[in-house]
Design a protein around this motif. Structure first.
Motif, PDB file in Angstrom:
ATOM      1  N   PRO A  70       4.946  -7.091   5.817  1.00  0.00           N
ATOM      2  CA  PRO A  70       4.531  -7.180   6.834  1.00  0.00           C
ATOM      3  C   PRO A  70       3.319  -6.863   7.621  1.00  0.00           C
ATOM      4  O   PRO A  70       2.920  -5.860   7.250  1.00  0.00           O
ATOM      5  N   ARG A  71       2.496  -6.921   8.354  1.00  0.00           N
ATOM      6  CA  ARG A  71       1.164  -6.743   9.592  1.00  0.00           C
ATOM      7  C   ARG A  71       1.238  -5.436   9.762  1.00  0.00           C
ATOM      8  O   ARG A  71       0.358  -4.414   8.667  1.00  0.00           O
ATOM      9  N   ASP A  72       2.461  -5.194  10.210  1.00  0.00           N
ATOM     10  CA  ASP A  72       2.590  -3.678  10.453  1.00  0.00           C
ATOM     11  C   ASP A  72       2.962  -2.198   9.706  1.00  0.00           C
ATOM     12  O   ASP A  72       2.405  -1.001  10.255  1.00  0.00           O
ATOM     13  N   HIS A  73       2.838  -2.463   8.382  1.00  0.00           N
ATOM     14  CA  HIS A  73       3.008  -2.236   7.584  1.00  0.00           C
ATOM     15  C   HIS A  73       1.882  -1.568   6.060  1.00  0.00           C
ATOM     16  O   HIS A  73       1.346  -0.813   5.073  1.00  0.00           O
ATOM     17  N   ALA A  74       0.413  -2.640   6.674  1.00  0.00           N
ATOM     18  CA  ALA A  74      -1.057  -2.661   6.465  1.00  0.00           C
ATOM     19  C   ALA A  74      -1.358  -0.940   6.350  1.00  0.00           C
ATOM     20  O   ALA A  74      -1.963  -1.021   5.056  1.00  0.00           O
ATOM     21  N   ILE A  75      -1.643  -0.108   7.205  1.00  0.00           N
ATOM     22  CA  ILE A  75      -2.976   0.465   7.715  1.00  0.00           C
ATOM     23  C   ILE A  75      -1.618   1.941   6.215  1.00  0.00           C
ATOM     24  O   ILE A  75      -1.883   2.483   5.230  1.00  0.00           O
ATOM     25  N   THR A  76      -0.319   2.335   6.137  1.00  0.00           N
ATOM     26  CA  THR A  76       0.437   3.003   5.407  1.00  0.00           C
ATOM     27  C   THR A  76       0.341   2.489   3.974  1.00  0.00           C
ATOM     28  O   THR A  76       0.082   3.253   3.439  1.00  0.00           O
ATOM     29  N   ARG A  77       0.423   1.359   3.758  1.00  0.00           N
ATOM     30  CA  ARG A  77       0.877   0.353   2.275  1.00  0.00           C
ATOM     31  C   ARG A  77      -0.979   1.065   1.819  1.00  0.00           C
ATOM     32  O   ARG A  77      -1.428   1.650   0.543  1.00  0.00           O
ATOM     33  N   LEU A  78      -1.943   0.738   2.352  1.00  0.00           N
ATOM     34  CA  LEU A  78      -3.735   0.885   2.206  1.00  0.00           C
ATOM     35  C   LEU A  78      -3.851   2.764   2.209  1.00  0.00           C
ATOM     36  O   LEU A  78      -4.705   3.138   1.083  1.00  0.00           O
ATOM     37  N   GLN A  79      -2.925   3.293   3.141  1.00  0.00           N
ATOM     38  CA  GLN A  79      -2.929   4.408   2.769  1.00  0.00           C
ATOM     39  C   GLN A  79      -2.453   5.583   1.404  1.00  0.00           C
ATOM     40  O   GLN A  79      -3.072   6.022   0.993  1.00  0.00           O
ATOM     41  N   ARG A  80      -1.158   4.782   1.348  1.00  0.00           N
ATOM     42  CA  ARG A  80      -1.067   5.381   0.296  1.00  0.00           C
ATOM     43  C   ARG A  80      -1.135   4.942  -1.292  1.00  0.00           C
ATOM     44  O   ARG A  80      -1.990   5.192  -1.848  1.00  0.00           O
ATOM     45  N   HIS A  81      -2.372   3.530  -1.525  1.00  0.00           N
ATOM     46  CA  HIS A  81      -2.787   3.204  -2.475  1.00  0.00           C
ATOM     47  C   HIS A  81      -4.073   4.525  -2.756  1.00  0.00           C
ATOM     48  O   HIS A  81      -4.675   4.710  -4.151  1.00  0.00           O
ATOM     49  N   LEU A  82      -5.015   4.295  -1.843  1.00  0.00           N
ATOM     50  CA  LEU A  82      -6.268   5.764  -1.593  1.00  0.00           C
ATOM     51  C   LEU A  82      -5.526   6.975  -2.154  1.00  0.00           C
ATOM     52  O   LEU A  82      -6.115   7.397  -3.168  1.00  0.00           O
ATOM     53  N   GLU A  83      -4.105   7.109  -1.529  1.00  0.00           N
ATOM     54  CA  GLU A  83      -4.061   8.874  -2.032  1.00  0.00           C
ATOM     55  C   GLU A  83      -3.722   8.615  -3.608  1.00  0.00           C
ATOM     56  O   GLU A  83      -4.169   9.905  -4.266  1.00  0.00           O
ATOM     57  N   ARG A  84      -3.518   7.855  -4.013  1.00  0.00           N
ATOM     58  CA  ARG A  84      -2.058   7.554  -5.116  1.00  0.00           C
ATOM     59  C   ARG A  84      -4.158   7.276  -6.494  1.00  0.00           C
ATOM     60  O   ARG A  84      -4.026   7.955  -7.451  1.00  0.00           O
ATOM     61  N   ASP A  85      -4.591   6.544  -5.455  1.00  0.00           N
ATOM     62  CA  ASP A  85      -6.124   6.467  -6.484  1.00  0.00           C
ATOM     63  C   ASP A  85      -7.276   6.671  -5.959  1.00  0.00           C
ATOM     64  O   ASP A  85      -7.436   6.006  -5.313  1.00  0.00           O
TER      65      ASP A  85
END
Length: 194
Positions: A70-85
Motif C-alpha cells: 500500500p502506498r501509505d507504507h512506502a516511506i516507512t519501508r524506504l526508511q527501513r531499507h536506509l537504516e539497514r543498509d
C-alpha cells in the motif's frame, strides 16, 4: 447555528512545486529526510509537493518485489531499507522497471471447439449413430471441426475397425452353429475410394 455547504469551503491551494518534474536534489532531500525519520507532513512541507506524489516516488525507490505494498507504507519501508543498509542503492531501484506481466492464459474453449481430437472423434461417432438426438447445427459444427482438423481419416478408420470387430464377434458367436464360419472374416484392405 449556520451550516456551511461543502461546496462553499475553499480548497487549499496545491503545493508550490506540484506537477513539476522531480530533480536529483528532490530525491536527495527525500532520502535525507527519510534517513532522519521525518514524518510525511514534514517531507511534504520541505519538498513543497503533495503527499501522493512523495509516496509514489518513495514506492518507486523500493525493490521491485516490494512496490505492490500500500502506498501509505512506502516511506516507512524506504526508511527501513536506509537504516539497514547505509549504502542502499535507491537510484538503481528507481530506474529498475518491474517485469512485464506474463502472457494471458489461452482462452477456454467450450462446445465442439473445446474438445480435443479423441473427444471430437468419439462425439462424431455418437452423432453419426444417433442423428435424431443431435441437432443439425451441432452435426454441422462437428463435421466442420473434423474437416478443419483433418480427422476424417481417423474417424473412418475407427468406424471400419468397430464394424469389423462387431462382424468378427458376430461370426465367432455363430461358429458353434455354423462350422464354416469358425474363423474371423479377412476383410483385407479397404478400397482406395474410401
Amino acid at each position: 447555528m449556520t451550516i456551511t455547504p461543502l461546496t462553499s469551503v475553499p480548497k487549499p491551494p496545491p503545493p508550490a512545486r506540484s506537477g513539476q518534474p522531480w530533480t536529483p536534489d528532490d530525491y536527495d532531500t527525500l532520502v535525507r529526510l527519510a534517513r532522519e525519520g521525518s514524518s510525511l507532513d514534514h517531507i511534504c512541507e520541505v519538498l513543497q509537493r503533495g503527499a501522493n506524489s512523495i509516496l509514489d516516488r518513495a514506492r518507486r525507490m523500493l525493490p521491485v518485489d516490494e512496490r505492490m505494498l500500500p502506498r501509505d507504507h512506502a516511506i516507512t519501508r524506504l526508511q527501513r531499507h536506509l537504516e539497514r543498509d547505509p549504502d542502499y542503492d535507491w537510484s538503481t531501484q528507481l530506474c529498475t522497471e518491474p517485469p512485464r506481466p506474463a502472457y494471458p492464459p489461452p482462452p477456454i474453449r467450450s462446445g465442439v471447439a473445446g474438445l480435443d481430437d479423441d473427444e471430437l472423434i468419439a462425439f462424431a461417432c455418437l452423432t453419426a449413430t444417433m442423428p435424431r438426438v443431435v441437432s443439425r447445427p451441432v452435426r454441422a459444427s462437428v463435421a466442420r471441426a473434423l474437416h478443419d482438423r483433418g480427422l476424417h481419416g481417423r474417424l473412418e478408420q475407427l468406424w471400419l475397425d468397430t464394424v469389423r470387430a462387431g462382424v468378427d464377434r458376430m461370426f465367432e458367436d455363430a461358429a458353434p452353429y455354423y462350422s464354416s464360419y469358425a474363423s474371423p472374416v479377412d476383410w483385407g484392405e479397404p478400397p482406395d475410394s474410401w
